[in-house]
Design a protein around this motif. Structure first.
Motif, PDB file in Angstrom:
ATOM      1  N   LYS A 251       2.822   1.593   8.972  1.00 42.54           N
ATOM      2  CA  LYS A 251       2.395   0.528  10.004  1.00 42.54           C
ATOM      3  C   LYS A 251       0.731   1.783  10.467  1.00 42.54           C
ATOM      4  CE  LYS A 251       4.469   0.490  14.240  1.00 42.54           C
ATOM      5  NZ  LYS A 251       5.750   1.459  15.129  1.00 42.54           N
ATOM      6  N   VAL A 252      -0.011   1.003  10.685  1.00 38.24           N
ATOM      7  CA  VAL A 252      -0.736   1.863  11.397  1.00 38.24           C
ATOM      8  C   VAL A 252      -1.332   1.394  12.974  1.00 38.24           C
ATOM      9  CG1 VAL A 252      -2.364   2.466   9.521  1.00 38.24           C
ATOM     10  CG2 VAL A 252      -3.294   0.167  10.582  1.00 38.24           C
ATOM     11  N   VAL A 253      -1.219   3.098  14.350  1.00 40.67           N
ATOM     12  CA  VAL A 253      -1.973   1.950  15.501  1.00 40.67           C
ATOM     13  C   VAL A 253      -2.452   2.973  15.559  1.00 40.67           C
ATOM     14  CG1 VAL A 253      -0.224   2.596  16.914  1.00 40.67           C
ATOM     15  CG2 VAL A 253       1.006   2.199  16.107  1.00 40.67           C
ATOM     16  N   PHE A 254      -3.608   2.185  16.641  1.00 38.14           N
ATOM     17  CA  PHE A 254      -4.432   2.610  16.750  1.00 38.14           C
ATOM     18  C   PHE A 254      -4.871   2.462  18.560  1.00 38.14           C
ATOM     19  CE2 PHE A 254      -6.620   1.542  13.081  1.00 38.14           C
ATOM     20  CZ  PHE A 254      -6.910   2.393  12.108  1.00 38.14           C
ATOM     21  N   VAL A 255      -5.094   3.438  18.888  1.00 40.33           N
ATOM     22  CA  VAL A 255      -5.245   3.461  20.610  1.00 40.33           C
ATOM     23  C   VAL A 255      -6.701   4.201  21.042  1.00 40.33           C
ATOM     24  CG1 VAL A 255      -4.682   4.731  22.586  1.00 40.33           C
ATOM     25  CG2 VAL A 255      -3.067   4.577  20.604  1.00 40.33           C
ATOM     26  N   ASP A 256      -7.080   3.860  22.123  1.00 41.68           N
ATOM     27  CA  ASP A 256      -8.321   4.019  21.812  1.00 41.68           C
ATOM     28  C   ASP A 256      -8.383   5.135  23.308  1.00 41.68           C
ATOM     29  OD1 ASP A 256      -8.920   1.897  24.208  1.00 41.68           O
ATOM     30  OD2 ASP A 256     -10.581   0.773  23.517  1.00 41.68           O
ATOM     31  N   ASN A 257      -9.436   5.137  24.163  1.00 39.71           N
ATOM     32  CA  ASN A 257     -10.075   6.434  25.153  1.00 39.71           C
ATOM     33  C   ASN A 257      -9.673   5.240  26.223  1.00 39.71           C
ATOM     34  OD1 ASN A 257     -12.243   4.643  25.184  1.00 39.71           O
ATOM     35  ND2 ASN A 257     -13.739   6.545  26.196  1.00 39.71           N
ATOM     36  N   GLU A 258      -9.882   4.249  26.356  1.00 37.49           N
ATOM     37  CA  GLU A 258      -9.285   3.658  27.365  1.00 37.49           C
ATOM     38  C   GLU A 258      -7.963   3.043  27.296  1.00 37.49           C
ATOM     39  OE1 GLU A 258     -11.804  -0.433  28.075  1.00 37.49           O
ATOM     40  OE2 GLU A 258     -13.562   1.151  28.040  1.00 37.49           O
ATOM     41  N   GLY A 259      -7.332   3.727  26.257  1.00 38.68           N
ATOM     42  CA  GLY A 259      -5.641   3.702  26.731  1.00 38.68           C
ATOM     43  C   GLY A 259      -5.541   1.997  25.589  1.00 38.68           C
TER      44      GLY A 259
ATOM     45  N   GLU B  93      -1.734  -2.334  16.579  1.00 36.23           N
ATOM     46  CA  GLU B  93      -1.253  -1.914  15.376  1.00 36.23           C
ATOM     47  C   GLU B  93      -1.101  -3.271  14.077  1.00 36.23           C
ATOM     48  OE1 GLU B  93       2.804  -1.391  17.213  1.00 36.23           O
ATOM     49  OE2 GLU B  93       3.851  -3.109  15.718  1.00 36.23           O
ATOM     50  N   SER B  94      -0.639  -2.860  12.736  1.00 39.33           N
ATOM     51  CA  SER B  94      -0.639  -3.791  12.659  1.00 39.33           C
ATOM     52  C   SER B  94       0.116  -3.264  11.513  1.00 39.33           C
ATOM     53  CB  SER B  94      -1.839  -4.762  11.393  1.00 39.33           C
ATOM     54  OG  SER B  94      -2.881  -3.361  10.712  1.00 39.33           O
ATOM     55  N   SER B  95       1.485  -4.057  10.195  1.00 36.50           N
ATOM     56  CA  SER B  95       1.909  -3.009   9.789  1.00 36.50           C
ATOM     57  C   SER B  95       1.760  -4.267   8.332  1.00 36.50           C
ATOM     58  CB  SER B  95       3.147  -2.992  10.095  1.00 36.50           C
ATOM     59  OG  SER B  95       4.149  -3.917   9.665  1.00 36.50           O
ATOM     60  N   LYS B  96       2.964  -3.953   6.742  1.00 33.12           N
ATOM     61  CA  LYS B  96       2.306  -4.293   5.883  1.00 33.12           C
ATOM     62  C   LYS B  96       3.561  -3.618   4.780  1.00 33.12           C
ATOM     63  CE  LYS B  96      -1.440  -7.311   4.212  1.00 33.12           C
ATOM     64  NZ  LYS B  96      -2.929  -6.446   3.941  1.00 33.12           N
ATOM     65  N   ASP B  97       4.733  -4.779   4.588  1.00 33.28           N
ATOM     66  CA  ASP B  97       5.719  -3.959   3.581  1.00 33.28           C
ATOM     67  C   ASP B  97       5.255  -3.323   1.938  1.00 33.28           C
ATOM     68  OD1 ASP B  97       7.525  -4.603   5.375  1.00 33.28           O
ATOM     69  OD2 ASP B  97       7.843  -6.868   4.219  1.00 33.28           O
ATOM     70  N   LEU B  98       5.408  -2.758   1.946  1.00 34.40           N
ATOM     71  CA  LEU B  98       4.890  -1.374   0.671  1.00 34.40           C
ATOM     72  C   LEU B  98       5.647  -2.156  -0.758  1.00 34.40           C
ATOM     73  CD1 LEU B  98       3.441   0.536  -1.205  1.00 34.40           C
ATOM     74  CD2 LEU B  98       5.217   2.237  -0.823  1.00 34.40           C
ATOM     75  N   LYS B  99       6.249  -2.956  -1.569  1.00 35.67           N
ATOM     76  CA  LYS B  99       6.406  -3.351  -2.860  1.00 35.67           C
ATOM     77  C   LYS B  99       6.522  -2.701  -3.786  1.00 35.67           C
ATOM     78  CE  LYS B  99       6.809  -8.226  -1.600  1.00 35.67           C
ATOM     79  NZ  LYS B  99       4.961  -8.912  -1.493  1.00 35.67           N
ATOM     80  N   ILE B 100       7.828  -2.224  -4.410  1.00 36.47           N
ATOM     81  CA  ILE B 100       7.938  -0.875  -5.152  1.00 36.47           C
ATOM     82  C   ILE B 100       8.396  -2.156  -6.446  1.00 36.47           C
ATOM     83  CG2 ILE B 100       8.883   1.093  -5.786  1.00 36.47           C
ATOM     84  CD1 ILE B 100       9.016   1.685  -3.335  1.00 36.47           C
ATOM     85  N   LYS B 101       8.041  -1.632  -7.475  1.00 36.12           N
ATOM     86  CA  LYS B 101       8.312  -1.981  -8.822  1.00 36.12           C
ATOM     87  C   LYS B 101       9.592  -1.526  -9.347  1.00 36.12           C
ATOM     88  CE  LYS B 101       4.131  -2.759 -10.933  1.00 36.12           C
ATOM     89  NZ  LYS B 101       2.704  -1.970 -11.813  1.00 36.12           N
ATOM     90  N   THR B 102      10.148  -2.768  -9.958  1.00 37.60           N
ATOM     91  CA  THR B 102      11.851  -1.546 -10.809  1.00 37.60           C
ATOM     92  C   THR B 102      11.942  -2.281 -11.931  1.00 37.60           C
ATOM     93  OG1 THR B 102      12.384  -4.048  -9.845  1.00 37.60           O
ATOM     94  CG2 THR B 102      12.258  -1.956  -8.639  1.00 37.60           C
TER      95      THR B 102
END
Lengths: 237, 116
Positions: free
Chosen positions: B95-103, B107-116
Motif C-alpha cells: 500500500k502506498v499513501v500520499f499526503v500533500d501540504n494541504e493535508g 492511497e492505493s494498494s495492490k496484492d503481491l503474489k508469490i510463486k509457490t
C-alpha cells in the motif's frame, strides 16, 4: 484690491468658490481600499489586472506593494468613489480576471497557510521508522576517543551535523525550520557510557525520521569519530 | 483545485519468488508549485504569488508494516514517478499513501503474489 469689486468679478469668484467646494466634496467621497492579491506571478500580471479593473469599473489602481508586505501577500491599492462602486464589486472583478499566464487572480482571505499540521498517520510513520537492529547495539568502537579523533569529529560535525543539531548539540540548528520532527539534543549522550556507542553508530549510519543515512556519505571510521565527538559535547550551562 | 486528484497508480511484477528483490513503480498525478512568482520587475528575489501545493509524504506499507517513508518538498516534480525495491518476504498487499501540504490524503494498494 484697491477699489470695490464689480458685479461681474463677484459672480466669477462665487462660481470659482462653488466649483472648488464641489470638487472638494467629490474628493472626500473617494476612498482607497487595499486588496491582498493571489496570482501575481509575472511582471505582466499587475498591468493586466489594473487594465481589467479600470476597463470594467470606474476605479483607479493607485499602486502595488509587491514585496515586504505585512502578510507576505502582494497588496493592490484601488481608489474609487464611495457609493458608485463597493469593495465587493472590485473583489468580484478581481476573482473573474485571468492572468496572462492562465491562472485566475484571487483576493486573498485569511492568514497565509503554507502547510497544514502533519496527519496522525504521518507522525506515527516519522516515529516508527528507523529502530536500530539489535545486532547494531552490541557494536563497540574501534576508534579510541583521543584528541585527534575528537578533532576529526568536530570537523565532520561542523560540516554535516551543525545545520540541524546546532553547534552546542541543542537541536536548534538553522535548517530545522520546516522539518516535522525536532532534531535530537545530542549533549544528552555526554553522560552515556560505552554501551551507547553501537546505538549512536547505527542511528548515524542508517538515519532516522528526517535525518538521512550518513552511512552513504561518511566512512566507518568517520562515523566512529562523530560518535566520540557527540559523547564529548558538554550539557548547556 | 478545480480538477479532482485521482489516487496513485502502482505497478508490481505479476509474480515474484520468495525472498526475491522486486521493483515497485508508483505514478501519482499531482500538481506541484512553490507558490512563488516574480511580478516585480526590479526585484531579483521571488515573492509569494499563489498558495503553494506539493506532495509532502509518501508512506509505503507492506502488509501492516511501514517499510519506507519518502519526504518531499516543493522541489518535487509535477506528476512524479517513484521506483523503489522491496524484498518479497511474505504474501501481503503493498500500500502506498500520499499526503500533500494541504493535508489531503490518497492511497492505493495492490496484492503481491508469490510463486509457490
Amino acid at each position: 484690491m484697491g477699489k470695490a469689486a464689480s458685479p461681474g468679478q463677484l459672480a466669477r469668484a462665487v462660481v470659482l468658490g462653488l466649483g472648488l467646494a464641489l470638487s472638494a466634496a467629490a474628493y472626500a467621497a473617494a476612498v482607497t481600499e487595499e486588496f491582498q492579491i493571489q496570482g501575481l506571478v509575472s511582471p505582466a500580471s499587475p498591468k493586466a489586472l489594473a487594465a481589467a479593473l479600470e476597463e470594467q469599473l470606474a476605479v483607479k489602481v493607485v499602486g502595488f506593494d509587491l514585496r515586504d508586505t505585512a502578510s507576505g501577500w502582494p497588496v493592490m491599492r484601488v481608489e474609487f468613489e464611495e457609493g458608485a462602486v463597493t469593495r465587493d464589486d472590485v473583489a468580484a472583478v478581481i476573482d473573474q480576471t485571468e492572468d496572462p499566464t492562465g491562472r485566475m487572480f484571487k483576493v486573498h482571505a485569511g492568514p497565509p497557510v503554507l502547510s497544514v499540521a502533519p496527519l496522525a498517520e504521518e507522525m506515527t510513520a516519522a516515529g516508527t521508522l528507523g529502530d536500530p537492529p539489535s545486532a547494531a547495539l552490541e557494536l563497540t568502537s574501534p576508534v579510541e576517543a583521543t584528541s585527534e579523533s575528537l578533532a576529526r569529529g568536530l570537523k565532520l560535525y561542523v560540516a554535516n551535523c551543525v545545520k540541524c543539531h546546532g553547534a552546542d548539540g541543542g537541536g536548534t540548528g538553522p535548517s530545522t525550520h520546516g522539518i516535522d520532527t525536532d532534531p535530537r539534543k545530542l549533549w544528552v549522550w555526554g553522560s552515556a557510557g560505552d554501551a551507547a556507542d553501537g546505538y549512536l553508530f547505527s542511528v548515524i549510519s542508517d538515519g532516522r525520521t528526517d535525518m538521512p543515512p550518513w552511512g552513504l556519505v561518511l566512512s566507518e571510521n568517520e562515523r566512529w569519530d562523530l560518535v566520540n565527538y557527540i559523547k564529548s559535547l558538554p550539557p548547556p550551562q | 483545485m478545480a480538477e479532482k486528484i485521482k489516487p496513485p497508480r502502482m505497478r508490481l511484477p505479476r509474480k515474484v519468488k520468495q525472498d526475491e528483490v522486486f521493483k515497485v513503480k508508483v505514478r501519482f498525478d499531482h500538481p506541484s508549485f512553490t507558490g512563488l512568482g516574480r511580478a516585480d520587475v526590479d526585484e531579483t528575489k521571488f515573492n509569494r504569488a499563489v498558495p503553494s501545493r506539493f506532495i509532502r509524504n509518501m508512506l509505503v506499507y507492506y502488509g501492516d508494516d511501514l517499510v519506507s517513508r519518502f519526504r518531499m518538498s516543493s522541489g518535487i516534480a509535477d506528476d512524479p514517478l517513484f521506483t523503489f525495491k522491496l524484498k518479497a518476504v511474505k504474501q501481503a498487499p503493498i500500500k502506498v499513501v500520499f499526503v500533500d501540504n494541504e493535508g489531503e490524503r490518497w492511497e492505493s494498494s495492490k496484492d503481491l503474489k508469490i510463486k509457490t
